[in-house]
Design a protein around this motif. Structure first.
Motif, PDB file in Angstrom:
ATOM      1  N   PHE A 318       0.830  -1.207   0.000  1.00 33.67           N
ATOM      2  CA  PHE A 318       0.000   0.000   0.000  1.00 33.67           C
ATOM      3  C   PHE A 318       0.863   1.255   0.000  1.00 33.67           C
ATOM      4  N   GLN A 319       1.921   1.268   0.814  1.00 30.41           N
ATOM      5  CA  GLN A 319       2.803   2.425   0.864  1.00 30.41           C
ATOM      6  C   GLN A 319       3.589   2.595  -0.438  1.00 30.41           C
ATOM      7  N   LEU A 320       4.015   1.487  -1.043  1.00 36.94           N
ATOM      8  CA  LEU A 320       4.712   1.573  -2.329  1.00 36.94           C
ATOM      9  C   LEU A 320       3.793   2.094  -3.425  1.00 36.94           C
ATOM     10  N   ARG A 321       2.532   1.681  -3.398  1.00 39.66           N
ATOM     11  CA  ARG A 321       1.583   2.173  -4.395  1.00 39.66           C
ATOM     12  C   ARG A 321       1.341   3.666  -4.228  1.00 39.66           C
ATOM     13  N   ARG A 322       1.245   4.124  -2.986  1.00 40.24           N
ATOM     14  CA  ARG A 322       1.087   5.564  -2.732  1.00 40.24           C
ATOM     15  C   ARG A 322       2.315   6.338  -3.209  1.00 40.24           C
ATOM     16  N   TRP A 323       3.494   5.787  -2.939  1.00 35.59           N
ATOM     17  CA  TRP A 323       4.722   6.468  -3.336  1.00 35.59           C
ATOM     18  C   TRP A 323       4.827   6.552  -4.854  1.00 35.59           C
ATOM     19  N   ARG A 324       4.456   5.485  -5.565  1.00 30.50           N
ATOM     20  CA  ARG A 324       4.510   5.490  -7.029  1.00 30.50           C
ATOM     21  C   ARG A 324       3.512   6.492  -7.611  1.00 30.50           C
ATOM     22  N   GLU A 325       2.304   6.513  -7.068  1.00 28.96           N
ATOM     23  CA  GLU A 325       1.318   7.472  -7.558  1.00 28.96           C
ATOM     24  C   GLU A 325       1.780   8.901  -7.301  1.00 28.96           C
ATOM     25  N   HIS A 326       2.348   9.118  -6.129  1.00 27.42           N
ATOM     26  CA  HIS A 326       2.828  10.457  -5.807  1.00 27.42           C
ATOM     27  C   HIS A 326       3.972  10.876  -6.730  1.00 27.42           C
ATOM     28  N   SER A 327       4.909   9.958  -7.002  1.00 31.78           N
ATOM     29  CA  SER A 327       6.041  10.290  -7.865  1.00 31.78           C
ATOM     30  C   SER A 327       5.606  10.461  -9.319  1.00 31.78           C
ATOM     31  N   ASN A 328       4.633   9.674  -9.780  1.00 32.84           N
ATOM     32  CA  ASN A 328       4.171   9.796 -11.163  1.00 32.84           C
ATOM     33  C   ASN A 328       3.520  11.140 -11.438  1.00 32.84           C
ATOM     34  N   PHE A 329       2.871  11.719 -10.456  1.00 30.71           N
ATOM     35  CA  PHE A 329       2.212  13.001 -10.653  1.00 30.71           C
ATOM     36  C   PHE A 329       3.101  14.176 -10.280  1.00 30.71           C
ATOM     37  N   GLN A 330       4.225  13.885  -9.641  1.00 29.86           N
ATOM     38  CA  GLN A 330       5.172  14.945  -9.335  1.00 29.86           C
ATOM     39  C   GLN A 330       6.079  15.243 -10.521  1.00 29.86           C
ATOM     40  N   VAL A 331       6.456  14.208 -11.315  1.00 28.34           N
ATOM     41  CA  VAL A 331       7.380  14.392 -12.435  1.00 28.34           C
ATOM     42  C   VAL A 331       6.792  15.254 -13.541  1.00 28.34           C
ATOM     43  N   PRO A 332       5.554  15.047 -14.016  1.00 32.29           N
ATOM     44  CA  PRO A 332       5.025  15.900 -15.094  1.00 32.29           C
ATOM     45  C   PRO A 332       4.791  17.345 -14.681  1.00 32.29           C
ATOM     46  N   ALA A 333       4.889  17.663 -13.406  1.00 32.79           N
ATOM     47  CA  ALA A 333       4.616  19.033 -12.976  1.00 32.79           C
ATOM     48  C   ALA A 333       5.636  20.010 -13.524  1.00 32.79           C
ATOM     49  N   VAL A 334       6.850  19.538 -13.870  1.00 35.48           N
ATOM     50  CA  VAL A 334       7.890  20.428 -14.380  1.00 35.48           C
ATOM     51  C   VAL A 334       7.606  20.804 -15.826  1.00 35.48           C
ATOM     52  N   LYS A 335       6.980  19.910 -16.592  1.00 31.52           N
ATOM     53  CA  LYS A 335       6.722  20.151 -18.002  1.00 31.52           C
ATOM     54  C   LYS A 335       5.408  20.891 -18.176  1.00 31.52           C
ATOM     55  N   LYS A 336       5.325  21.685 -19.243  1.00 32.65           N
ATOM     56  CA  LYS A 336       4.116  22.464 -19.501  1.00 32.65           C
ATOM     57  C   LYS A 336       3.226  21.809 -20.548  1.00 32.65           C
ATOM     58  N   LYS A 337       3.829  21.121 -21.552  1.00 41.18           N
ATOM     59  CA  LYS A 337       3.046  20.570 -22.647  1.00 41.18           C
ATOM     60  C   LYS A 337       2.085  19.475 -22.180  1.00 41.18           C
ATOM     61  N   PRO A 338       2.544  18.507 -21.411  1.00 35.93           N
ATOM     62  CA  PRO A 338       1.603  17.438 -21.023  1.00 35.93           C
ATOM     63  C   PRO A 338       0.685  17.815 -19.880  1.00 35.93           C
ATOM     64  N   ALA A 339       0.263  19.090 -19.827  1.00 35.38           N
ATOM     65  CA  ALA A 339      -0.589  19.528 -18.717  1.00 35.38           C
ATOM     66  C   ALA A 339      -1.960  18.871 -18.778  1.00 35.38           C
ATOM     67  N   VAL A 340      -2.478  18.604 -20.035  1.00 34.90           N
ATOM     68  CA  VAL A 340      -3.803  18.016 -20.177  1.00 34.90           C
ATOM     69  C   VAL A 340      -3.814  16.594 -19.642  1.00 34.90           C
ATOM     70  N   THR A 341      -2.774  15.822 -19.973  1.00 29.73           N
ATOM     71  CA  THR A 341      -2.714  14.445 -19.491  1.00 29.73           C
ATOM     72  C   THR A 341      -2.568  14.406 -17.990  1.00 29.73           C
ATOM     73  N   LYS A 342      -1.902  15.419 -17.435  1.00 26.75           N
ATOM     74  CA  LYS A 342      -1.760  15.459 -15.984  1.00 26.75           C
ATOM     75  C   LYS A 342      -3.113  15.639 -15.310  1.00 26.75           C
ATOM     76  N   GLY A 343      -3.939  16.501 -15.881  1.00 26.10           N
ATOM     77  CA  GLY A 343      -5.252  16.731 -15.292  1.00 26.10           C
ATOM     78  C   GLY A 343      -6.108  15.489 -15.329  1.00 26.10           C
ATOM     79  N   ARG A 344      -6.045  14.731 -16.472  1.00 25.81           N
ATOM     80  CA  ARG A 344      -6.843  13.509 -16.564  1.00 25.81           C
ATOM     81  C   ARG A 344      -6.364  12.471 -15.565  1.00 25.81           C
TER      82      ARG A 344
END
Length: 374
Positions: A318-344
Motif C-alpha cells: 500500500f505504501q509503495l503504491r502511494r509512493w509510485r502514484e505520488h512520484s508519477n504526478f510529481q514528475v510531469p509538474a515540471v513540463k508544460k506541454k503534457p498539462a492536459v494528461t496530468k489533469g486527466r
C-alpha cells in the motif's frame, strides 16, 4: 394466462428490494420476539438463553477482601444463541448509524460511488473501533492488567471470566458475524467481497481462538492495541474525504502500524513462548480448559506471526503504491506541454485512490485550457 401470471409473481414482502430497504425493521421485529419472550413464563426459559449471558458460577470472596461473592462466567454451546441475538442488535445499530449519521454527511459532501462506499465503511468501523477501545481499556484498568503484565499468563487456564470480559467477547463475535449479512444489505460490489471476507474471517478466527483457548487476557490486550491503530486509519480516511490535502493522520498511522505489529509479536512471544512454556501444568485437559501444550502454543504463535506478516506485506504494498502514484504526478509538474494528461490522470487517481496523496490541479480545468487556446 391470467392465473399463470399471478402464480409467477412473488409477494412484495419476499422481493429483493423490500428486504434491502426494510432489513433493519425486519431484524428489529425478530429481536423484539426474544425480548417479549422474557415476559411470559412459558417462553422465558428459551428467551433467557438468547438475551443474557450463560454459564455463570459464584465464587466466594477471600477473607482479606470484600465479603461479597463474585459472579464469574465460562463459555459453552449456549453462547451461540447469545451471539445470534446480539448479532441482530449489531445490525440494528449499524442501520441507525448509517441512516442518521453517514447518509446525512454523504448528501452534503456529494461523494462519488467509490468514495461513498469507502466512506460508509470507514464510518462504521471507526465507530466500532472507538467503542471497543474504550470498553477494552476500561476492562484492562479495572482488572489491573496494566500494573501487573504477568496476569497475561499467570494462573492459566483463564476459564473463568468476569461479566465485562465475557460480554466483550460475545459482542466482538456478534459484530463480526453481523458483517456477513451486511455485505448483502449494503450491496457490496463483487470485486470488494473477497477482501471483505478475508478480514472478517481473520477477525473471527483470532477472536474465537482467544475465547475458546482461554487466552482471553492476551486476546483483550492485542485487540485493544490493534483497534486503536485501525481507528486512527479510518478516522484519517474520513478526514481525507472531506479535505484531500489532509495527510498527517496517515503519516502517524504508518508509524503506529509498524509499532503495533512489533508490540503484538513481543506480547505474544512473551506470553505464549515464555510465560506459558514455563508453567507447571502443561497437560491437555478439555474439562478444565487447559490447552497449554507444545502443539497448541506453536499453532497460536504461528497464526499470530503469519497474520502479522500478511498485514505488513499489505501495508508495504500500500505504501509503495502511494509512493509510485505520488512520484508519477510529481514528475510531469515540471513540463508544460503534457498539462492536459496530468489533469486527466490526477482526476483518475483521486477517484480511485483512497489514501493517495494526489489532488486535482485547478490549472488544468477546461476553462483554463480554453483561455490558453484563445
Amino acid at each position: 394466462m391470467a392465473i399463470r401470471k399471478k402464480s409467477t409473481k412473488s409477494p412484495p414482502i419476499l422481493s429483493h428490494e423490500f428486504i434491502l430497504q426494510n432489513h433493519a425493521d425486519i431484524v428489529s421485529c425478530v429481536a423484539m420476539v426474544f425480548l417479549l419472550g422474557l415476559m411470559f413464563e412459558i417462553t422465558a426459559k428459551a428467551a433467557v438463553v438468547f438475551v443474557t449471558l450463560q454459564y455463570n458460577v459464584t465464587r466466594p470472596a477471600a477473607e482479606e477482601q470484600a465479603t461479597e461473592s463474585a459472579s464469574l462466567y465460562y463459555y459453552g454451546i449456549k453462547d451461540l444463541a447469545t451471539v445470534f441475538f446480539y448479532m441482530l442488535v449489531a445490525i440494528i445499530i449499524h442501520a441507525i448509524i448509517q441512516e442518521y449519521v453517514l447518509d446525512k454527511i454523504n448528501r452534503r459532501m456529494h461523494f462519488s460511488k467509490t468514495k461513498h462506499s469507502k466512506f460508509n465503511e470507514s464510518g462504521q468501523l471507526s465507530a466500532f473501533y472507538l467503542f471497543s477501545c474504550i470498553w477494552g481499556t476500561f476492562i484492562l484498568v479495572s482488572e489491573n492488567y496494566i500494573s501487573d503484565p504477568t496476569i497475561l499468563w499467570r494462573a492459566y487456564p483463564h476459564n473463568l471470566m468476569t461479566f465485562q470480559m465475557k460480554f466483550f467477547y460475545i459482542s466482538q463475535l456478534a459484530y463480526w458475524f453481523h458483517a456477513f449479512p451486511e455485505l448483502y444489505f449494503q450491496k457490496t460490489k463483487k470485486e470488494d467481497v473477497p477482501r471483505q471476507l478475508v478480514y472478517i474471517g481473520l477477525y473471527l478466527f483470532h477472536v474465537a481462538g482467544a475465547y475458546l483457548l482461554n487466552l482471553n487476557h492476551l486476546g483483550l490486550v492485542l485487540l485493544v492495541l490493534h483497534y486503536f491503530v485501525e481507528f486512527l486509519f479510518h478516522i484519517s480516511r474520513l478526514f481525507y474525504f472531506s479535505d484531500e490535502k489532509y495527510q498527517k493522520g496517515f503519516s502517524l498511522w504508518a508509524v503506529l502500524f509498524v509499532l503495533g505489529r512489533l508490540l503484538t509479536l513481543i506480547l505474544s512471544v512473551l506470553t505464549v513462548g515464555f510465560g506459558l512454556a514455563r508453567a507447571e501444568n502443561q497437560k491437555l485437559d478439555f474439562s478444565a480448559g487447559n490447552f497449554n501444550v507444545l502443539a497448541v502454543r506453536i499453532a497460536v504463535l504461528a497464526s499470530i506471526c503469519i497474520t502479522q506478516a500478511f498485514m505488513m506485506w499489505k501495508f508495504i504494498n500500500f505504501q509503495l503504491r502511494r509512493w509510485r502514484e505520488h512520484s508519477n504526478f510529481q514528475v510531469p509538474a515540471v513540463k508544460k506541454k503534457p498539462a492536459v494528461t496530468k489533469g486527466r490522470s490526477s482526476r483518475k487517481g483521486t477517484e480511485n485512490g483512497v489514501n493517495g496523496t494526489v489532488t486535482s490541479n485547478g490549472a488544468d480545468s477546461p476553462r483554463n485550457r480554453k483561455e490558453k487556446s484563445s
